[in-house]
Scaffold this motif. Structure first.
Motif, PDB file in Angstrom:
ATOM      1  N   LYS A   1       0.832  -1.202   0.000  1.00 21.81           N
ATOM      2  CA  LYS A   1       0.000   0.000   0.000  1.00 21.81           C
ATOM      3  C   LYS A   1       0.867   1.252   0.000  1.00 21.81           C
ATOM      4  CE  LYS A   1      -3.891   2.190   2.379  1.00 21.81           C
ATOM      5  NZ  LYS A   1      -4.832   2.121   3.527  1.00 21.81           N
ATOM      6  N   MET A   2       1.934   1.241   0.806  1.00 22.90           N
ATOM      7  CA  MET A   2       2.856   2.377   0.826  1.00 22.90           C
ATOM      8  C   MET A   2       3.466   2.601  -0.549  1.00 22.90           C
ATOM      9  SD  MET A   2       4.936   1.961   4.414  1.00 22.90           S
ATOM     10  CE  MET A   2       4.155   2.341   5.987  1.00 22.90           C
ATOM     11  N   SER A   3       3.853   1.502  -1.187  1.00 20.64           N
ATOM     12  CA  SER A   3       4.470   1.598  -2.505  1.00 20.64           C
ATOM     13  C   SER A   3       3.517   2.249  -3.510  1.00 20.64           C
ATOM     14  CB  SER A   3       4.875   0.205  -2.990  1.00 20.64           C
ATOM     15  OG  SER A   3       5.478   0.255  -4.254  1.00 20.64           O
TER      16      SER A   3
ATOM     17  N   VAL B   1       9.465   1.551   1.689  1.00 14.31           N
ATOM     18  CA  VAL B   1       9.969   1.148   2.995  1.00 14.31           C
ATOM     19  C   VAL B   1      11.444   1.549   3.056  1.00 14.31           C
ATOM     20  CG1 VAL B   1      10.444  -0.818   4.522  1.00 14.31           C
ATOM     21  CG2 VAL B   1       8.360  -0.786   3.108  1.00 14.31           C
ATOM     22  N   ALA B   2      11.855   2.209   4.125  1.00 14.49           N
ATOM     23  CA  ALA B   2      13.250   2.622   4.265  1.00 14.49           C
ATOM     24  C   ALA B   2      14.157   1.397   4.347  1.00 14.49           C
ATOM     25  CB  ALA B   2      13.423   3.477   5.514  1.00 14.49           C
ATOM     26  N   PHE B   3      15.311   1.483   3.672  1.00 12.04           N
ATOM     27  CA  PHE B   3      16.239   0.358   3.691  1.00 12.04           C
ATOM     28  C   PHE B   3      17.644   0.869   3.410  1.00 12.04           C
ATOM     29  CE2 PHE B   3      17.709  -3.882   1.847  1.00 12.04           C
ATOM     30  CZ  PHE B   3      17.751  -4.500   3.083  1.00 12.04           C
ATOM     31  N   CYS B   4      18.611   0.330   4.153  1.00 11.61           N
ATOM     32  CA  CYS B   4      20.003   0.770   4.005  1.00 11.61           C
ATOM     33  C   CYS B   4      20.923  -0.360   4.420  1.00 11.61           C
ATOM     34  CB  CYS B   4      20.266   2.003   4.880  1.00 11.61           C
ATOM     35  SG  CYS B   4      20.005   1.698   6.648  1.00 11.61           S
TER      36      CYS B   4
ATOM     37  N   GLN C   1      13.075   1.166  -0.660  1.00 12.17           N
ATOM     38  CA  GLN C   1      13.654   2.246  -1.444  1.00 12.17           C
ATOM     39  C   GLN C   1      14.911   1.709  -2.133  1.00 12.17           C
ATOM     40  OE1 GLN C   1      15.454   4.280   2.610  1.00 12.17           O
ATOM     41  NE2 GLN C   1      15.008   5.632   0.937  1.00 12.17           N
ATOM     42  N   LYS C   2      15.159   2.192  -3.323  1.00 14.61           N
ATOM     43  CA  LYS C   2      16.274   1.687  -4.121  1.00 14.61           C
ATOM     44  C   LYS C   2      17.605   2.223  -3.592  1.00 14.61           C
ATOM     45  CE  LYS C   2      13.110  -0.134  -6.669  1.00 14.61           C
ATOM     46  NZ  LYS C   2      12.747  -1.559  -6.445  1.00 14.61           N
ATOM     47  N   GLY C   3      18.694   1.514  -3.964  1.00 14.39           N
ATOM     48  CA  GLY C   3      20.032   1.990  -3.630  1.00 14.39           C
ATOM     49  C   GLY C   3      20.459   1.762  -2.205  1.00 14.39           C
ATOM     50  N   ALA C   4      19.996   0.666  -1.590  1.00 16.23           N
ATOM     51  CA  ALA C   4      20.289   0.413  -0.173  1.00 16.23           C
ATOM     52  C   ALA C   4      21.779   0.314   0.106  1.00 16.23           C
ATOM     53  CB  ALA C   4      19.584  -0.862   0.289  1.00 16.23           C
TER      54      ALA C   4
ATOM     55  N   ARG D   1       9.576  12.049   5.826  1.00 14.71           N
ATOM     56  CA  ARG D   1       8.383  11.408   5.271  1.00 14.71           C
ATOM     57  C   ARG D   1       8.574  10.924   3.840  1.00 14.71           C
ATOM     58  NH1 ARG D   1       6.566  15.715   8.379  1.00 14.71           N
ATOM     59  NH2 ARG D   1       5.132  15.159  10.076  1.00 14.71           N
ATOM     60  N   ARG D   2       9.818  10.736   3.435  1.00 15.92           N
ATOM     61  CA  ARG D   2      10.090  10.184   2.107  1.00 15.92           C
ATOM     62  C   ARG D   2       9.967   8.664   2.111  1.00 15.92           C
ATOM     63  NH1 ARG D   2      15.003  10.563   1.022  1.00 15.92           N
ATOM     64  NH2 ARG D   2      15.917  11.769   2.724  1.00 15.92           N
ATOM     65  N   THR D   3      10.000   8.062   3.298  1.00 21.48           N
ATOM     66  CA  THR D   3       9.775   6.629   3.467  1.00 21.48           C
ATOM     67  C   THR D   3       8.736   6.428   4.560  1.00 21.48           C
ATOM     68  OG1 THR D   3      11.613   6.481   5.045  1.00 21.48           O
ATOM     69  CG2 THR D   3      12.104   6.002   2.720  1.00 21.48           C
ATOM     70  N   GLY D   4       8.150   5.222   4.592  1.00 26.14           N
ATOM     71  CA  GLY D   4       7.027   5.007   5.493  1.00 26.14           C
ATOM     72  C   GLY D   4       7.333   4.282   6.780  1.00 26.14           C
ATOM     73  N   MET D   5       8.316   3.394   6.750  1.00 21.61           N
ATOM     74  CA  MET D   5       8.659   2.633   7.959  1.00 21.61           C
ATOM     75  C   MET D   5      10.036   2.022   7.767  1.00 21.61           C
ATOM     76  SD  MET D   5       6.092  -0.651   7.569  1.00 21.61           S
ATOM     77  CE  MET D   5       5.954  -1.565   6.023  1.00 21.61           C
ATOM     78  N   ALA D   6      10.657   1.596   8.868  1.00 26.24           N
ATOM     79  CA  ALA D   6      12.001   1.028   8.806  1.00 26.24           C
ATOM     80  C   ALA D   6      12.229   0.082   9.967  1.00 26.24           C
ATOM     81  CB  ALA D   6      13.045   2.142   8.841  1.00 26.24           C
ATOM     82  N   VAL D   7      12.899  -1.047   9.704  1.00 27.85           N
ATOM     83  CA  VAL D   7      13.336  -1.954  10.767  1.00 27.85           C
ATOM     84  C   VAL D   7      14.640  -1.388  11.307  1.00 27.85           C
ATOM     85  CG1 VAL D   7      14.032  -4.303  11.361  1.00 27.85           C
ATOM     86  CG2 VAL D   7      12.235  -3.921   9.651  1.00 27.85           C
ATOM     87  N   PHE D   8      14.560  -0.859  12.520  1.00 30.40           N
ATOM     88  CA  PHE D   8      15.672  -0.126  13.111  1.00 30.40           C
ATOM     89  C   PHE D   8      15.784  -0.442  14.592  1.00 30.40           C
ATOM     90  CE2 PHE D   8      16.225   3.857  10.220  1.00 30.40           C
ATOM     91  CZ  PHE D   8      17.413   3.357   9.725  1.00 30.40           C
ATOM     92  N   GLY D   9      16.934  -0.065  15.169  1.00 32.95           N
ATOM     93  CA  GLY D   9      17.056  -0.004  16.610  1.00 32.95           C
ATOM     94  C   GLY D   9      16.549   1.351  17.065  1.00 32.95           C
ATOM     95  N   MET D  10      16.083   1.429  18.285  1.00 37.37           N
ATOM     96  CA  MET D  10      15.455   2.651  18.787  1.00 37.37           C
ATOM     97  C   MET D  10      16.282   3.926  18.591  1.00 37.37           C
ATOM     98  SD  MET D  10      14.018   3.227  22.618  1.00 37.37           S
ATOM     99  CE  MET D  10      13.522   4.825  23.236  1.00 37.37           C
ATOM    100  N   PRO D  11      17.619   3.910  18.777  1.00 36.74           N
ATOM    101  CA  PRO D  11      18.368   5.160  18.626  1.00 36.74           C
ATOM    102  C   PRO D  11      18.472   5.657  17.193  1.00 36.74           C
ATOM    103  CG  PRO D  11      19.604   3.546  19.914  1.00 36.74           C
ATOM    104  CD  PRO D  11      18.480   2.826  19.271  1.00 36.74           C
ATOM    105  N   HIS D  12      18.285   4.770  16.218  1.00 39.42           N
ATOM    106  CA  HIS D  12      18.598   5.132  14.840  1.00 39.42           C
ATOM    107  C   HIS D  12      17.653   6.174  14.254  1.00 39.42           C
ATOM    108  CE1 HIS D  12      20.457   0.920  15.136  1.00 39.42           C
ATOM    109  NE2 HIS D  12      21.356   1.829  15.433  1.00 39.42           N
ATOM    110  N   PRO D  13      16.326   5.991  14.345  1.00 39.39           N
ATOM    111  CA  PRO D  13      15.479   7.097  13.895  1.00 39.39           C
ATOM    112  C   PRO D  13      15.521   8.269  14.864  1.00 39.39           C
ATOM    113  CG  PRO D  13      14.124   5.323  14.759  1.00 39.39           C
ATOM    114  CD  PRO D  13      15.528   4.801  14.698  1.00 39.39           C
ATOM    115  N   GLY D  14      15.580   7.964  16.155  1.00 40.30           N
ATOM    116  CA  GLY D  14      15.518   9.033  17.158  1.00 40.30           C
ATOM    117  C   GLY D  14      16.616  10.056  17.013  1.00 40.30           C
TER     118      GLY D  14
END
Length: 422
Positions: free
Chosen positions: A176-178, A184-187, A241-244, A259-272
């Motif tokens: 749906k986000m796509s 989805v954020a990815f790196c 997202q492309k280019g991870a 808000r360029r991405t919708g969600m990300a699997v992260f550890g708590m400090p990373h988005p914060g």
């Protein structure tokens, strides 16, 4: 091994406590009773760097001693840790609990600190176990943080997104986000961020016991269970997202903030750490979704960070004095006042000022049936750095050849795990 109660005390609110008199010398070694202790720090990002400075300044004020901090880029510090410890390390250095600590203890690169632990209060037995190797303590835990699926509340509300509880829900949400033009954020330029997604899919699909055994080199990477992990992960790939491989975790966090991405699997400090303070209340998360009902969402990744003394420390006395202070509730309170992206491990810490995100994080971990540390902390460091970083990056670049990938990992695993530590 289930570590259900590992951090349960951290979720229990407690009032501020009085600091006991712990600042006398508690060990002897090279350097005698020097008034200066050096610290090797991997806290290169602005928020933790400032919070650690506040904590060390408080120690200097109370102890009348000097702390000299040697800060290195987080990734560089991790990749060069072997050379660092075998060269001319600082007296104290920041590092991780679990296998990562035990590995260096087994190599004889750490100072045993059982005398320091005798002065501690507020740490659970399970936390002590995470700080112990072969019956001896080497590590002082300082804080932990869970990994989960992070997002902005306001974006979910605006777009009408619902937090996912199952894998099918998760894929449907990503789809749906796509369609909305929000990937989805990815790196994985740094080599470790994608490990969190691998861990969670394996934990949810195959359970904690299998994951633990796989990390210990006791399971085959050619097992259909492992191949299924990569097959499941491949379902998510079209919505990333492309280019991870060219994106750092900081850049991924900024994308979430913008808000360029919708969600990300992260550890708590990373988005914060990538959100301005005025926007941090907009950060929310949900537990990584269920894949197999028999395992549910029982396991949580909750890495523990803390401090150790290098065997080549020039001043063990001053180093132990600093570690004794760092193990107090007050030391955690001072740090967390400047970095609300982590959660205290000492049950005496003052949780009354916790943000909603910290409270939710503590509840998530307290309710877990099992606690994992993270791929590069739960397995041999040489296996994580020389095999798994490249393997996962290869998978991201070419997710089609799962058989070839798993065969390659297994061949290298056999070589590494058949050789002695050191």
């Amino acid at each position: 091994m289930s570590r259900r109660n590992l951090l349960r005390g951290a979720a229990v609110g407690a009032g501020a406590v009085t600091l006991p008199a712990l600042l006398t010398a508690c060990g002897s070694g090279p350097g005698g009773d020097s008034k200066t202790v050096t610290v090797g720090s991997n806290a290169s990002d602005a928020v933790p760097k400032k919070a650690f400075a506040d904590a060390f300044n408080a120690y200097e004020k109370e102890s009348k001693k000097t702390v000299k901090v040697n800060t290195k880029d987080h990734n560089d510090f991790q990749e060069n840790i072997n050379r660092y410890l075998q060269g001319t390390p600082d007296d104290v250095f920041m590092w991780f609990a679990g296998y990562r600590m035990q590995y260096f203890a087994e190599k004889g690169l750490l100072v045993e600190i059982g005398d320091v632990w005798k002065k501690f209060t507020g740490f659970s037995q399970a936390l002590k176990d995470q700080s112990t190797h072969a019956g001896k303590q080497y590590f002082v835990p300082y804080y932990y943080y869970p990994w989960a699926v992070f997002h902005r509340k306001s974006l979910f509300e605006k777009q009408g997104y619902e937090q996912a509880k199952t894998w099918d829900d998760f894929i449907a949400l990503a789809k749906k986000m796509s369609k909305d033009g929000i990937p989805v954020a990815f790196c994985d330029k740094d080599g470790w961020p994608a490990m969190g997604t691998f861990d969670y899919i394996n934990l949810r699909a195959n359970g904690y016991d299998f994951h633990k055994s796989l990390m210990a080199g006791e399971e085959s990477w050619t097992d259909p269970k492992v191949k299924n992990v990569f097959d499941l992960w491949r379902e998510l790939m079209p919505y990333y997202q492309k280019g991870a491989l060219g994106r750092t975790w900081e850049e991924a966090g900024q994308g979430l903030q913008q808000r360029r991405t919708g969600m990300a699997v992260f550890g708590m400090p990373h988005p914060g750490s990538q959100f301005p303070e005025s926007e941090r209340e907009d950060i929310d998360f949900f537990a990584f979704p269920e894949i197999d009902p028999q395992f549910g969402q029982d396991a949580v990744e909750a890495p523990i960070d803390g401090f150790l003394i290098a065997k080549k420390s020039k001043n063990v006395t001053a180093a132990k004095d600093l570690l004794t202070w760092l193990g107090t509730p007050q030391a955690e309170d001072i740090y967390l006042a400047g970095d609300p992206n982590n959660v205290a491990v000492n049950e005496g810490a003052d949780t009354s000022a916790y943000t909603a995100l910290q409270k939710k994080s503590a509840e998530l971990v307290a309710g877990a049936q099992q606690i994992s540390q993270f791929l590069d902390r739960d397995t041999r460091p040489d296996f994580a750095s020389t095999v798994m970083i490249k393997a996962i990056q290869d998978f991201i670049g070419n997710p089609k050849d799962v058989d070839g990938l798993c065969n390659s990992i297994e061949r290298q695993k056999k070589t590494i795990f058949s050789s002695p530590v050191g």
